[in-house]
Write a protein that holds these residues in place. Sequence first.
Motif, PDB file in Angstrom:
ATOM      1  N   ASP A 128       0.927  -1.072  -0.051  1.00  0.00           N
ATOM      2  CA  ASP A 128      -0.001  -0.081   0.073  1.00  0.00           C
ATOM      3  C   ASP A 128       0.689   1.130   0.003  1.00  0.00           C
ATOM      4  N   ARG A 129       1.811   1.336   0.855  1.00  0.00           N
ATOM      5  CA  ARG A 129       2.638   2.431   0.862  1.00  0.00           C
ATOM      6  C   ARG A 129       3.369   2.673  -0.529  1.00  0.00           C
ATOM      7  N   ASN A 130       3.635   1.692  -1.270  1.00  0.00           N
ATOM      8  CA  ASN A 130       4.257   1.700  -2.524  1.00  0.00           C
ATOM      9  C   ASN A 130       3.348   1.780  -3.702  1.00  0.00           C
ATOM     10  N   GLY A 131       2.286   2.024  -3.347  1.00  0.00           N
ATOM     11  CA  GLY A 131       1.232   2.236  -4.578  1.00  0.00           C
ATOM     12  C   GLY A 131       0.917   0.927  -5.535  1.00  0.00           C
ATOM     13  N   MET A 132       1.234  -0.277  -4.909  1.00  0.00           N
ATOM     14  CA  MET A 132       1.097  -1.412  -5.454  1.00  0.00           C
ATOM     15  C   MET A 132      -0.137  -2.320  -5.164  1.00  0.00           C
ATOM     16  N   ALA A 133      -1.185  -1.677  -5.476  1.00  0.00           N
ATOM     17  CA  ALA A 133      -2.573  -2.172  -4.999  1.00  0.00           C
ATOM     18  C   ALA A 133      -3.073  -3.409  -5.878  1.00  0.00           C
ATOM     19  N   GLU A 134      -2.856  -3.546  -6.873  1.00  0.00           N
ATOM     20  CA  GLU A 134      -3.167  -4.858  -7.594  1.00  0.00           C
ATOM     21  C   GLU A 134      -2.255  -5.843  -7.148  1.00  0.00           C
ATOM     22  N   ASP A 135      -0.966  -5.579  -6.617  1.00  0.00           N
ATOM     23  CA  ASP A 135      -0.202  -6.798  -6.091  1.00  0.00           C
ATOM     24  C   ASP A 135      -0.685  -6.935  -4.618  1.00  0.00           C
ATOM     25  N   MET A 136      -1.377  -6.036  -3.877  1.00  0.00           N
ATOM     26  CA  MET A 136      -2.021  -6.474  -2.654  1.00  0.00           C
ATOM     27  C   MET A 136      -3.316  -7.165  -2.938  1.00  0.00           C
ATOM     28  N   ASP A 137      -3.925  -7.152  -3.973  1.00  0.00           N
ATOM     29  CA  ASP A 137      -5.358  -7.878  -4.354  1.00  0.00           C
ATOM     30  C   ASP A 137      -4.693  -9.212  -4.460  1.00  0.00           C
ATOM     31  N   GLY A 138      -3.557  -9.608  -5.362  1.00  0.00           N
ATOM     32  CA  GLY A 138      -3.030 -10.902  -5.693  1.00  0.00           C
ATOM     33  C   GLY A 138      -2.657 -11.526  -4.435  1.00  0.00           C
ATOM     34  N   LEU A 139      -2.089 -10.725  -3.483  1.00  0.00           N
ATOM     35  CA  LEU A 139      -1.613 -11.313  -2.010  1.00  0.00           C
ATOM     36  C   LEU A 139      -2.885 -11.814  -1.501  1.00  0.00           C
ATOM     37  N   ILE A 140      -4.046 -11.137  -1.472  1.00  0.00           N
ATOM     38  CA  ILE A 140      -5.216 -11.614  -0.866  1.00  0.00           C
ATOM     39  C   ILE A 140      -5.626 -13.075  -1.477  1.00  0.00           C
ATOM     40  N   CYS A 141      -5.541 -13.030  -2.683  1.00  0.00           N
ATOM     41  CA  CYS A 141      -5.760 -14.250  -3.669  1.00  0.00           C
ATOM     42  C   CYS A 141      -5.030 -15.389  -3.081  1.00  0.00           C
ATOM     43  N   VAL A 142      -3.640 -15.150  -2.877  1.00  0.00           N
ATOM     44  CA  VAL A 142      -2.742 -16.319  -2.407  1.00  0.00           C
ATOM     45  C   VAL A 142      -3.257 -16.773  -1.026  1.00  0.00           C
ATOM     46  N   LEU A 143      -3.753 -15.873  -0.286  1.00  0.00           N
ATOM     47  CA  LEU A 143      -4.264 -16.120   1.158  1.00  0.00           C
ATOM     48  C   LEU A 143      -5.391 -16.877   0.894  1.00  0.00           C
ATOM     49  N   GLU A 144      -6.333 -16.864  -0.039  1.00  0.00           N
ATOM     50  CA  GLU A 144      -7.334 -17.648  -0.221  1.00  0.00           C
ATOM     51  C   GLU A 144      -7.243 -19.088  -0.215  1.00  0.00           C
ATOM     52  N   LYS A 145      -5.969 -19.356  -0.843  1.00  0.00           N
ATOM     53  CA  LYS A 145      -5.426 -20.918  -1.446  1.00  0.00           C
ATOM     54  C   LYS A 145      -4.562 -21.288  -0.263  1.00  0.00           C
ATOM     55  N   GLU A 146      -4.353 -20.479   0.827  1.00  0.00           N
ATOM     56  CA  GLU A 146      -3.413 -20.696   1.961  1.00  0.00           C
ATOM     57  C   GLU A 146      -4.049 -22.035   2.770  1.00  0.00           C
ATOM     58  N   SER A 147      -3.292 -22.971   3.359  1.00  0.00           N
ATOM     59  CA  SER A 147      -3.619 -23.965   4.107  1.00  0.00           C
ATOM     60  C   SER A 147      -2.687 -23.704   5.505  1.00  0.00           C
ATOM     61  N   GLY A 148      -3.414 -24.111   6.428  1.00  0.00           N
ATOM     62  CA  GLY A 148      -2.568 -24.067   7.754  1.00  0.00           C
ATOM     63  C   GLY A 148      -2.420 -22.724   8.252  1.00  0.00           C
ATOM     64  N   VAL A 149      -3.198 -21.590   7.905  1.00  0.00           N
ATOM     65  CA  VAL A 149      -3.166 -20.299   8.553  1.00  0.00           C
ATOM     66  C   VAL A 149      -3.696 -20.358   9.847  1.00  0.00           C
ATOM     67  N   GLN A 150      -3.512 -19.809  11.079  1.00  0.00           N
ATOM     68  CA  GLN A 150      -4.052 -19.802  12.380  1.00  0.00           C
ATOM     69  C   GLN A 150      -4.962 -18.643  12.266  1.00  0.00           C
ATOM     70  N   TRP A 151      -6.182 -18.644  11.910  1.00  0.00           N
ATOM     71  CA  TRP A 151      -6.928 -17.569  11.809  1.00  0.00           C
ATOM     72  C   TRP A 151      -7.404 -17.008  13.142  1.00  0.00           C
ATOM     73  N   ASP A 152      -7.610 -17.913  14.035  1.00  0.00           N
ATOM     74  CA  ASP A 152      -8.209 -17.790  15.614  1.00  0.00           C
ATOM     75  C   ASP A 152      -7.273 -17.220  16.561  1.00  0.00           C
TER      76      ASP A 152
END
Length: 233
Positions: A128-152
Motif C-alpha cells: 500500500d505504501r508503494n502504490g502496488m494495489a494490484e499486488d495487494m489484491d494478488g496477495l489476498i488471492c494467495v491467502l485464499e488458497k493458503e492452508s494451515g493459517v491460524q485464523w483464530d
Amino acid sequence: MASSLLPNPTHFLKLKPLTLTTNRTITHVSVRCGPRDNRGPLVKGRVLSIEAIQAVQALKRAQRSDPTQLPTLASKTLSRLIKADLVAALRELLRQEQCHLALQVFSTFRSEYPPDLSVYAEMALALDRNGMAEDMDGLICVLEKESGVQWDSDKGLIRLIRAVVTADRRESTVKIYEMLKRNGWGSSDFKADEYMVRVLSKGLRRLGEVGLADEVDMKFGSPYEGNLEKLTV
C-alpha cells in the motif's frame, strides 16, 4: 594482496606524544565507514545473519544488472536459507521499500512454510505504501488458497484488515470477510474480537458493501459510533 590495500603499517606505530594543555578544545569528528546504500539507521533489536545479508545484497544486485534473471537467482539463493533468515531477509527488504524483491522472498517462503497473518499484514502494508494495489489484491488471492493459517490466534489479522480497507480494496476486503466466515469466525473456537468487528463493519460500509456491513452488525452487534480513521491498531 590485502596488505597492498592498506597504508604502511609502520605509520600506525610511530605515534607522536600527546601534549595536554588546560585550554585544550576537543572536537568530535563523525566517521563514515563506507556507503550505506540508503538503508537508513539500524532498527534496535534487528539482527540479520550473514546469510540473510548476502541474500538481500544478491537480490538487489540482480535487480540492477539483469531483472530477467531475478526469479532464477532468487530460487537458488533463497532455497538455502533457514526459516528465520528468510523472514529476516523479507522484513529487511520491506524496510527498504524493495517490495518487488520482497515478493520474490515471500513466494519462496510460503512454498516452504505456511506464513502467519502477521507476515501477510506486513506485506500488504508495504504494498500500500508503494502504490502496488494490484499486488495487494494478488496477495489476498494467495491467502485464499493458503492452508494451515491460524485464523483464530494471529494478531496480524486486524492489521491485514486495516491495510486492505485503508487502501480502498473493496474486493480484497470482501474476500477476507468470506475467509473469516469459512474459518468459523464467531464460533466458540474463533471468537469475534470487538475491535475487529468495528473495523470490518465500517470498512465494508465505507467501501459500498452495505449489505455485508449490516450482516456483520446483525451477527456481532453495532459498530463503534465514530470514524474509522480514529481506530488504530
